[in-house]
Structure formats: structure tokens, C-alpha cells
Design a protein around this motif. Sequence first.
Motif: not given
Length: 129
Positions: A5-6, A56-57, A63-64, A121-122
Motif C-alpha cells: 500500500y502507498g 499516513s503521516v 510519507e510515513i 511503499n509499505a
Amino acid sequence: SGVPYGTGTPSGNPGIAAPKMRCTALPFLGSNTTLSVEQGDSQVLSFMGTGLGRASVPTPYGEILINNILFTEVMNGGALVGPGTYTYTWAVPNNTSLMGVNVNHQYVHLDIPSNTIALSNAIEMQFAQ
């Protein structure tokens, strides 16, 4: 399972995309699981962050995407690496109380020559038997 995701954030170096991570060995209890990261920057110091849950920081560096960060580990023994695909392998405990628990990972690196940071991405993984 391993669900990406991301999108990640590139370092800003010309023509270099954000690092991309994927799960190449699923997290079965009592076995090893493997994540692969493709990155294009030169001379990078690589890290893998592990947490519980998605986030989503936004930060000035990207973005973390992982929440409740449990630990961050230096990859490749701390050696600087160039463009390519690198793996991160870890042992999943053989503990049935972990069944169904989601663990999240995100790769980050510091490109030494340009002093820039890139985030991948994560991946969200759920422990299975």
C-alpha cells in the motif's frame, strides 16, 4: 499474506523513482519471511521500519506509512549499496498467539552523495500457519 500500500517518495535525484518493496516469502509461523526492495539511488544507507498498523503521516521527507513503530533495523550490515534489488529476511516466531496479527514494514534510505532521503511503499503482512 503481504499486501502493498502507498506509493513511496523518491529522493528527488533526477530520473530516480521511489523505492518499491514487495513481499517475496510469506510470514508463516516458524519460518523466514522475505521482503525485496528495488531502489535506484547510488551509495545509500538502508533501513527497514516495522510497526503495527497503517499510517499516513506527511513529513518534509515523504510519507510515513507505518504506525506504532516497533523497531528500525539497518540493512546490508550498514554497508552502502548502489542501485539494485535488496532483500530483508527475518524469522517469524512459532507462536500461535501471533495468528492473524498484522505487521507493517516500510523501507527508507539516505542517499549519501546527495544527502537526500527516499521512502518506499509499505507492506502489510498477516501471520499465518
